[in-house]
Design a protein around this motif. Sequence first.
Motif, short mmCIF file in Angstrom:
data_model
loop_
_atom_site.label_atom_id
_atom_site.label_comp_id
_atom_site.label_asym_id
_atom_site.label_seq_id
_atom_site.Cartn_x
_atom_site.Cartn_y
_atom_site.Cartn_z
N UNK A 189 30.91 15.34 2.74
CA UNK A 189 31.63 14.31 3.48
C UNK A 189 31.67 12.99 2.72
N UNK A 190 30.60 12.64 1.99
CA UNK A 190 30.61 11.40 1.22
C UNK A 190 31.68 11.42 0.14
N UNK A 191 31.89 12.59 -0.46
CA UNK A 191 32.94 12.73 -1.47
C UNK A 191 34.32 12.54 -0.84
N UNK A 192 34.50 13.06 0.37
CA UNK A 192 35.78 12.91 1.06
C UNK A 192 36.03 11.44 1.40
N UNK A 193 35.00 10.77 1.91
CA UNK A 193 35.14 9.34 2.22
C UNK A 193 35.53 8.55 0.97
N UNK A 194 34.86 8.82 -0.15
CA UNK A 194 35.16 8.10 -1.39
C UNK A 194 36.59 8.37 -1.85
N UNK A 195 37.02 9.62 -1.72
CA UNK A 195 38.38 9.98 -2.12
C UNK A 195 39.40 9.22 -1.28
N UNK A 196 39.20 9.20 0.04
CA UNK A 196 40.14 8.53 0.94
C UNK A 196 40.20 7.04 0.64
N UNK A 197 39.03 6.40 0.54
CA UNK A 197 39.00 4.95 0.29
C UNK A 197 39.63 4.61 -1.05
N UNK A 198 39.35 5.41 -2.06
CA UNK A 198 39.92 5.16 -3.39
C UNK A 198 41.43 5.29 -3.39
N UNK A 199 41.95 6.31 -2.68
CA UNK A 199 43.39 6.51 -2.63
C UNK A 199 44.07 5.40 -1.84
N UNK A 200 43.40 4.89 -0.82
CA UNK A 200 43.97 3.77 -0.07
C UNK A 200 44.02 2.51 -0.93
N UNK A 232 38.29 0.78 8.40
CA UNK A 232 37.92 1.70 9.49
C UNK A 232 37.28 2.97 8.92
N UNK A 233 37.83 3.48 7.84
CA UNK A 233 37.29 4.67 7.19
C UNK A 233 35.84 4.44 6.76
N UNK A 234 35.59 3.32 6.10
CA UNK A 234 34.25 3.05 5.58
C UNK A 234 33.26 2.72 6.71
N UNK A 235 33.75 2.19 7.82
CA UNK A 235 32.88 1.97 8.98
C UNK A 235 32.45 3.30 9.57
N UNK A 236 33.36 4.26 9.62
CA UNK A 236 32.97 5.61 10.06
C UNK A 236 31.95 6.21 9.10
N UNK A 267 23.35 0.59 2.54
CA UNK A 267 24.39 0.17 1.60
C UNK A 267 25.79 0.56 2.10
N UNK A 268 25.88 1.63 2.88
CA UNK A 268 27.18 2.03 3.41
C UNK A 268 27.70 0.98 4.40
N UNK A 269 26.79 0.38 5.17
CA UNK A 269 27.21 -0.68 6.08
C UNK A 269 27.65 -1.92 5.31
N UNK A 270 26.96 -2.22 4.23
CA UNK A 270 27.35 -3.37 3.42
C UNK A 270 28.73 -3.15 2.80
N UNK A 271 28.97 -1.92 2.37
CA UNK A 271 30.29 -1.57 1.80
C UNK A 271 31.37 -1.69 2.88
N UNK A 272 31.05 -1.25 4.09
CA UNK A 272 32.00 -1.36 5.19
C UNK A 272 32.28 -2.82 5.53
N UNK A 273 31.24 -3.64 5.55
CA UNK A 273 31.41 -5.07 5.86
C UNK A 273 32.30 -5.74 4.82
#
Length: 631
Positions: A189-200, A232-236, A267-273
């Motif tokens: 799932x972390x790989x999918x999140x990174x892929x989505x955020x990068x493509x956005x 929103x993606x990174x907050x999830x 660190x994921x929350x910091x990235x989301x913020x």
Amino acid sequence: MKKTSIFLAAVILTLIISCKKDYLDIVPDNIATIENAFTNRNEAEKYLFTCYSYLPQESNVSQNPAMLASDEFWTYWPITSLSRLPSYPQQIARGNQSLTSPLLNYWDGEQDGKAIYKALRDCNIFLDNVDKVPDLDPSQKNIWTGEVQFLKAYYHFYLLRMYGPIPIIDKNLPITATTEEVRIKREPVDKVFDYIAGLMDTAAAKLPITIQNRSSELGHITRPIAISIKARVLTLAASPQFNGNSDYNGLKNADGTALVNSTYSVAKWKKAADACKQAIDLCELAGIRLYKFNSALTSISDKLKKEMDIRNSVCEPWNQELIWGFTNGTGSGIQLQSIPRLDAARSGNESLLGQLAPTIRMAELFYTKNGVPIAEDKNWNFSDRYSLKTASSLNGDYLQDGYTTSALHFDREPRFYADLAFDGSLWYMQNKTWPVQAKSGQGQSRRAAFGYSITGYFTKKLVNWKFVIQDGLSYTQEEYPWPLMRLADLYLLYAEALNEANGPSEPVYQYLNLVRERAGLQTVQLSWDTYSNNPGKYKDQAGLRQIIHQERGIEMAFEGSRFWDLRRWKEASATLNTPVYGWDIEQTDATGYYRPKLLFNQKFVAPRDYLWPIKEYNTIVNPNLVQNPGW
């Protein structure tokens, strides 16, 4: 029927009408058809619209599980073909999801779900072929490419939110693919999140900050949309559902690859913020700001001005708060489902259904007028909230003078009266203020086997104030783009991410208070210090987390946010395992009516119900697809 002229509504209608044409039915080996679809700009634009056409219609209660598959709304049961309500979402809310034939199946495009994997295939086809269009201006090609890259990322996100770890479809498989290549696997799932955020991010760099031609381009993706949805993606990604969730320890591919990391990372929350702040800054640059009603349009009281600040942040078409609006389906669908028969003197009254019924649980979620929860306000009688009380002129604009209703309806915050209508309330519209009286035999009560509120509440928030009932089973209305993302949502995500990353701080309070100020409330600090029986609650991370969650539940009520928030916070297993109540709507007197009536004992099985099942057939034909826990 009056309709606003909005770009994407017409586009999607064209797509629906045109979906039998060959260019919408392309398969990977149909090379001639693909080449024809990109022979000129007009044909390529049609294919662009095809990529948009898969967007789930989130204002449609049939397609969006977040509307009727949670606990915000409840409906009568059983649902019949006459009721103009879907049964699939309510089946999910009642714990009847299916492994063999999943309801609202967006993986395969069945049971009222759209075929999102087909959408990904068509997005890839567009991206592979857009360079071939001979008469397409390079700048336009760049923007269209960014739009489709965003849609591709968003479709991955939509699937991830429902199913958890999913296969990434970055490229379409060639027709020469082997059987083993076709048997795709779920990715961590972390790989999918990174892929989505990068493509956005990639998409955002190509997109304009604002729409240049509002008469023809409203509905197209812009840079603020892309960056805000990335937030929103990174907050999830940072939320408890996927950040350190041991419930998914056993979710592994056949080769032993763990699909969800059970180690918590702040660190994921910091990235989301950081992502939220980037989006806020970009929205500010684009002129996006919290909505305020133009009071020069009409002479109304301060209370009603505040109500219009709240209601029109959703219902005014293309208002200044809207980040991303979906332009199809906010008219005769959700507005008719929300508004009761207000005008008994006109035959058009019978067209109104009013059956999208908020629960007592939601009515209790809103604050008191002092801006704190009803169970915390030391000046509000929580234990007597179901007792009877008679309104006076002091309650004007909110309650009918001299009318007896529940004490639950007195001294509540402005969003309570802006979002909800109920027996004894007033419904302000542009043409008239309507009294709502819903006990048996009264104007807004049940009249038939369908078309009524099972709880006694109605969803005022989702009805545009220009809705007018006419004779002859007709009405006029102003449609509005459904708010897939608005600025208040982004502010609350930012406050949440900051609190989780660093604990209470002035920026957290700042963005919470911006939303509260528009809602007519004092600051978090002043409200809790002055009125709460737990005055220090906002000063520690856990207490502020509760405040943020409730603030979000109130501000985003009835917009399809709660369903997903309860899951990402891992609160669904507690909240959705409690009874659902409404008022006893069959009663004619206040004493009988205002007794909470049990409608259903909800059951939510954890961890099973946090994710959709992958259709059993898919896991049989593709052994590489492992099933979600509990299914």
